[in-house]
Motif scaffolding. Structure first.
Motif, PDB file in Angstrom:
ATOM      1  N   VAL A 182       0.649  -1.284   0.131  1.00 22.26           N
ATOM      2  CA  VAL A 182       0.007  -0.022   0.007  1.00 22.26           C
ATOM      3  C   VAL A 182       0.660   1.432   0.019  1.00 22.26           C
ATOM      4  N   PHE A 183       2.045   1.217   0.605  1.00 23.39           N
ATOM      5  CA  PHE A 183       2.883   2.630   0.746  1.00 23.39           C
ATOM      6  C   PHE A 183       4.258   2.120   0.400  1.00 23.39           C
ATOM      7  N   PRO A 184       4.541   1.543  -0.781  1.00 23.73           N
ATOM      8  CA  PRO A 184       5.868   1.113  -1.106  1.00 23.73           C
ATOM      9  C   PRO A 184       7.124   1.926  -1.046  1.00 23.73           C
ATOM     10  N   GLU A 185       6.706   3.321  -1.431  1.00 25.89           N
ATOM     11  CA  GLU A 185       7.580   4.369  -1.409  1.00 25.89           C
ATOM     12  C   GLU A 185       8.006   5.162  -0.041  1.00 25.89           C
ATOM     13  N   GLN A 186       6.873   4.955   0.918  1.00 26.37           N
ATOM     14  CA  GLN A 186       6.938   6.026   1.910  1.00 26.37           C
ATOM     15  C   GLN A 186       8.093   5.691   2.986  1.00 26.37           C
ATOM     16  N   ARG A 187       8.269   6.456   3.846  1.00 27.90           N
ATOM     17  CA  ARG A 187       9.278   6.485   4.842  1.00 27.90           C
ATOM     18  C   ARG A 187       8.302   5.822   6.036  1.00 27.90           C
ATOM     19  N   VAL A 188       8.905   4.753   6.527  1.00 34.81           N
ATOM     20  CA  VAL A 188       8.442   4.107   7.873  1.00 34.81           C
ATOM     21  C   VAL A 188       9.391   3.910   9.071  1.00 34.81           C
ATOM     22  N   VAL A 189       9.041   4.150  10.084  1.00 34.14           N
ATOM     23  CA  VAL A 189       9.655   4.308  11.202  1.00 34.14           C
ATOM     24  C   VAL A 189       9.067   3.278  12.326  1.00 34.14           C
ATOM     25  N   VAL A 190       9.928   2.217  12.608  1.00 33.27           N
ATOM     26  CA  VAL A 190       9.524   1.249  13.645  1.00 33.27           C
ATOM     27  C   VAL A 190      10.087   1.476  14.977  1.00 33.27           C
ATOM     28  N   ALA A 191       9.256   1.870  15.871  1.00 33.66           N
ATOM     29  CA  ALA A 191       9.819   2.269  17.427  1.00 33.66           C
ATOM     30  C   ALA A 191       9.379   0.916  18.067  1.00 33.66           C
ATOM     31  N   ARG A 192      10.535   0.582  18.644  1.00 32.02           N
ATOM     32  CA  ARG A 192      10.654  -1.000  19.276  1.00 32.02           C
ATOM     33  C   ARG A 192      11.382  -0.732  20.893  1.00 32.02           C
ATOM     34  N   GLU A 193      10.346  -1.532  21.601  1.00 35.75           N
ATOM     35  CA  GLU A 193      10.796  -1.619  23.122  1.00 35.75           C
ATOM     36  C   GLU A 193      11.079  -0.166  23.599  1.00 35.75           C
ATOM     37  N   LEU A 194      10.455   0.705  23.414  1.00 35.96           N
ATOM     38  CA  LEU A 194      10.252   2.294  23.786  1.00 35.96           C
ATOM     39  C   LEU A 194      10.458   2.046  25.439  1.00 35.96           C
ATOM     40  N   THR A 195      11.435   3.047  25.888  1.00 35.88           N
ATOM     41  CA  THR A 195      11.741   3.303  27.354  1.00 35.88           C
ATOM     42  C   THR A 195      12.292   2.160  27.995  1.00 35.88           C
TER      43      THR A 195
END
Ligand code: SAM
Length: 250
Positions: A182-195
């Motif tokens: 659906v969003f092949p060219e968009q910037r994606v940010v995956v935030a893992r295990e915050l804090t």
């Protein structure tokens, strides 16, 4: 403003840490110490949190499956003048967590609801993502069934602003595949295990993140953000290091 005594017949929505116990606020601790009763998503989990802060309080359960029924008990307690703290396992009540039904019932019955703000995975991820924060759309968890997930993502693609989703470690790789459709060219940010100790921000295209997860199977808790500002949000693939997602680790 100095601390005031808790208001009788009030439901306090108390945010609790999403990983780092230092994130509890002074006000959250005071409300938990001074309230008549704590309504918790999981009484065992919240019991441990209260014990850590040396707080002893009567606990009742209030989770997705008994929220409607529990609202009646909460209303009858509020009618006697009780001040009740509502907490979930982590973060802000009502955000992909129990809370909304109780809040609606309490307002309808004419009692006060007071937020005690604090940790929220969505806000922590969004504000540190480097994506637009002035307009965003939070959609929580996608449905589980594949067809419904893609349909939902296509609907969400019509809404402007950074898209924010919650995802489990079991489906985050699948989600990257769906974002690639659906969003092949968009910037994606995956935030893992915050804090937490292994907090990590992964930034890249859906495809580069799929490659990342193939090498590093996903573990922990995830917030996924998708840049949605047209051309500006699209990744210049030439600037990406060899198709690999960029991970910055805390
Ligand atoms: N009410 C919570 C809040 O305010 O963020 C969210 C509760 S929801 C049931 C749990 C989901 O939130 C997780 O599956 C994950 O997507 C996200 N989440 C919670 N804690 C997180 C953390 N420390 N790091 C990344 N995501 C987190």
């Amino acid at each position: 403003m100095t601390a005031k005594a808790l208001t009788p017949s009030t439901l306090y929505l108390v945010a609790t840490p999403i990983g780092n116990l230092e994130d509890i606020t002074l006000r959250a601790l005071r409300v938990l110490k001074e309230c008549s009763l704590v309504a918790a998503e999981d009484t065992r989990h919240t019991g441990l949190l209260l014990r850590h802060f040396e707080i002893s309080k009567p606990l009742i359960s209030c989770h997705h499956f008994n929220e409607a029924k529990r609202s009646e008990r909460i209303l009858s307690e509020l009618a006697t003048g009780a001040s009740i703290a509502l907490v979930t396992d982590a973060g802000t009540p009502g955000i992909s967590d129990p809370g909304e039904r109780v809040v609606k019932a309490v307002i309808k019955a004419g009692f006060r609801v007071e937020p005690v703000p604090g940790p929220c995975a969505l806000i922590a991820a969004l504000t540190a993502s480097g994506l637009h924060t002035d307009e965003f759309h939070f959609a929580g968890f996608l449905p589980h069934k594949s067809g419904q997930r893609l349909r939902r993502l296509r609907e969400l693609a019509l809404i402007p602003g950074t898209l924010a989703l919650y995802e489990s470690p079991y489906r985050v790789e699948k989600l990257m595949g769906e974002l690639d459709v659906v969003f092949p060219e968009q910037r994606v940010v995956v935030a893992r295990e915050l804090t937490k100790k292994f907090e990590q921000f992964l930034r890249g295209t859906p495809r580069s993140l799929i490659e990342h997860f193939q090498k590093h199977p996903p573990k922990g808790e995830f917030v996924v953000l998708v840049e949605r500002s047209g051309e500006e949000g699209k990744i210049e693939t030439a600037s990406m290091p060899s198709g690999e997602a960029q991970a910055t680790c805390g």
